[in-house]
Design an enzyme around this catalytic site. Structure first.
Site, PDB file in Angstrom:
ATOM      1  N   SER A 183      49.152  38.734  51.341  1.00 41.50           N
ATOM      2  CA  SER A 183      47.743  38.550  51.688  1.00 41.50           C
ATOM      3  C   SER A 183      47.592  37.992  53.098  1.00 41.50           C
ATOM      4  O   SER A 183      46.498  38.054  53.673  1.00 41.50           O
ATOM      5  CB  SER A 183      47.057  37.621  50.684  1.00 41.50           C
ATOM      6  OG  SER A 183      47.525  36.294  50.817  1.00 41.50           O
ATOM      7  N   GLY A 218      49.666  30.266  49.858  1.00 38.23           N
ATOM      8  CA  GLY A 218      49.568  29.927  51.268  1.00 38.23           C
ATOM      9  C   GLY A 218      49.609  31.083  52.245  1.00 38.23           C
ATOM     10  O   GLY A 218      49.914  30.893  53.425  1.00 38.23           O
ATOM     11  N   GLY A 219      49.276  32.284  51.802  1.00 41.69           N
ATOM     12  CA  GLY A 219      49.297  33.437  52.707  1.00 41.69           C
ATOM     13  C   GLY A 219      48.368  33.278  53.895  1.00 41.69           C
ATOM     14  O   GLY A 219      48.725  33.593  55.025  1.00 41.69           O
ATOM     15  N   ASP A 271      39.920  33.240  50.285  1.00 39.22           N
ATOM     16  CA  ASP A 271      40.215  34.501  49.611  1.00 39.22           C
ATOM     17  C   ASP A 271      40.193  34.295  48.101  1.00 39.22           C
ATOM     18  O   ASP A 271      41.009  34.837  47.374  1.00 39.22           O
ATOM     19  CB  ASP A 271      41.586  35.030  50.071  1.00 39.22           C
ATOM     20  CG  ASP A 271      41.834  36.470  49.631  1.00 39.22           C
ATOM     21  OD1 ASP A 271      40.857  37.198  49.412  1.00 39.22           O
ATOM     22  OD2 ASP A 271      43.015  36.859  49.492  1.00 39.22           O
ATOM     23  N   LYS A 300      34.625  40.000  46.983  1.00 33.99           N
ATOM     24  CA  LYS A 300      35.087  40.996  46.016  1.00 33.99           C
ATOM     25  C   LYS A 300      33.905  41.870  45.603  1.00 33.99           C
ATOM     26  O   LYS A 300      32.803  41.374  45.369  1.00 33.99           O
ATOM     27  CB  LYS A 300      35.705  40.316  44.793  1.00 33.99           C
ATOM     28  CG  LYS A 300      36.701  39.216  45.125  1.00 33.99           C
ATOM     29  CD  LYS A 300      37.860  39.695  46.001  1.00 33.99           C
ATOM     30  CE  LYS A 300      38.759  38.536  46.394  1.00 33.99           C
ATOM     31  NZ  LYS A 300      39.892  38.958  47.247  1.00 33.99           N
TER      32      LYS A 300
END
Length: 349
Positions: A183, A218-219, A271, A300
């Site tokens: 991500s 943690g992306g 996110d 979304k």
């Protein structure tokens, strides 16, 4: 040239048709949109020959949400051999170009054509240069050839600076092996799309602070840390040890929808998988109350009426800022690394 051709994510052809038809109506460009499901493309057929040019002049490609790429032109049938001669003849009424992009659609058939395009590009480029149809001038229009097969191509053009940043709108980003999730590429692509590269050192500097809501593992935090920022990661789940070891991350187990920073931060990113209206309200709160200066948040999408829902949410956010008497720039795009979602970028002015 009565056709405007648009690339998109497979399954979002209807959203592209709705969006471009709305823009055409706003500009009083008569025509109609059409697309086949799962084709990864759509067309807007104008009634007037100058319609596509008028439409492209009246719209900044950067502001479109669902199209990945666009070009105006026409379809050309190609023979099995000597395709270049046919293309040169068809380009007789086109201007001189400053760049050449060979593109395919984001489908399995399109992927199979990629090798053909790679082999075909060099001889085509050589022929265009020899014919005086291609010059090394970034100010000239771009020639975009979208191959639907080896025998059919859309011969299109777009003005320099008013098309996607990458061929087919697909960025060539490399996944960092040390990032905790894929991500991370969503946020990196968002920065490329919404922030001019020349402004990165100013707007993504190492002396800034950021908050990542719904951060684990943690992306997105990784991208903030990569820029040297001090980050507060909000999530009840565990963060990657590699990020915690940097000394730049503070992990708080808290609710991302109720947390508020003290003092305000430079960046908020989010996110969280939640209903889009709730994430949109989060944006309005953080920018409206001055909790951050810039934000990137994913919305979304619902199963149906996706374009209409995005437009409704963006208008609600804009109306909220207007009621508060503050100015905020609002951008929205379905990025290549997005799935059933769009990415919003807001900046307090």
């Amino acid at each position: 040239m009565k056709t405007l051709f648009l690339h998109c994510r497979p399954g979002f052809e209807g959203e592209v048709c709705s969006e471009i038809a709305e823009q055409a109506a706003r500009l009083d460009v008569p025509g109609y949109a059409k697309a086949k499901p799962a084709s990864a493309c759509a067309e807007f057929i104008c009634h007037d020959s100058d319609g596509p040019a008028r439409l492209m002049r009246g719209v900044r490609f950067q502001d479109l949400i669902f199209p990945r790429q666009w070009a105006r032109g026409r379809f050309v049938e190609l023979p099995e051999t000597d395709r270049i001669s046919v293309l040169l003849a068809q380009l007789a009424d086109y201007p001189v170009f400053g760049s050449l992009w060979l593109e395919v659609l984001d489908t399995n058939d399109g992927k199979e054509l990629s090798n053909f395009c790679k082999k075909f590009e060099a001889p085509l480029r050589k022929a265009l240069l020899a014919a005086g149809k291609l010059k090394d001038d970034a100010a000239l229009p771009c020639l975009l050839l979208t191959f639907k097969s080896g025998r059919e191509v859309f011969l299109g053009m777009a003005e320099a600076g008013n098309l996607a940043m990458w061929p087919m709108g697909i960025p060539r980003l490399k996944f960092p092996r040390e990032a905790p999730s894929r991500s991370t590429l969503k946020l990196e692509e968002a920065w490329h799309h919404f922030i001019p590269r020349a402004q990165w050192d100013e707007r993504l500097s190492s002396d800034m602070t950021g908050v990542d809501l719904g951060a684990a593992p943690g992306g997105w935090t990784y991208q903030l840390v990569r820029r040297g920022m001090l980050v507060t990661a909000i999530d009840n789940g565990p963060m990657a040890e590699s990020l915690m070891d940097t000394g730049l991350v503070t992990h708080l187990m808290a609710d991302g929808f109720t947390y508020k920073p003290k003092p305000p931060v430079d960046w908020m990113v989010c996110d969280i998988v939640e209903k889009p209206a709730r994430n949109a309200a989060l944006l309005e709160t953080w920018l409206g109350e001055g909790l951050c200066r810039e934000a990137v948040v994913n919305l979304k999408l619902p199963m149906k009426q996706r374009y209409a829902e995005v437009r409704r949410l963006l208008e609600r956010i804009a109306d909220g800022f207007k009621a508060r008497g503050i100015k905020v720039s609002i951008g929205c795009k379905q990025l290549y690394h997005d799935r059933e979602e769009v990415t919003c970028h807001l900046r307090r002015l």
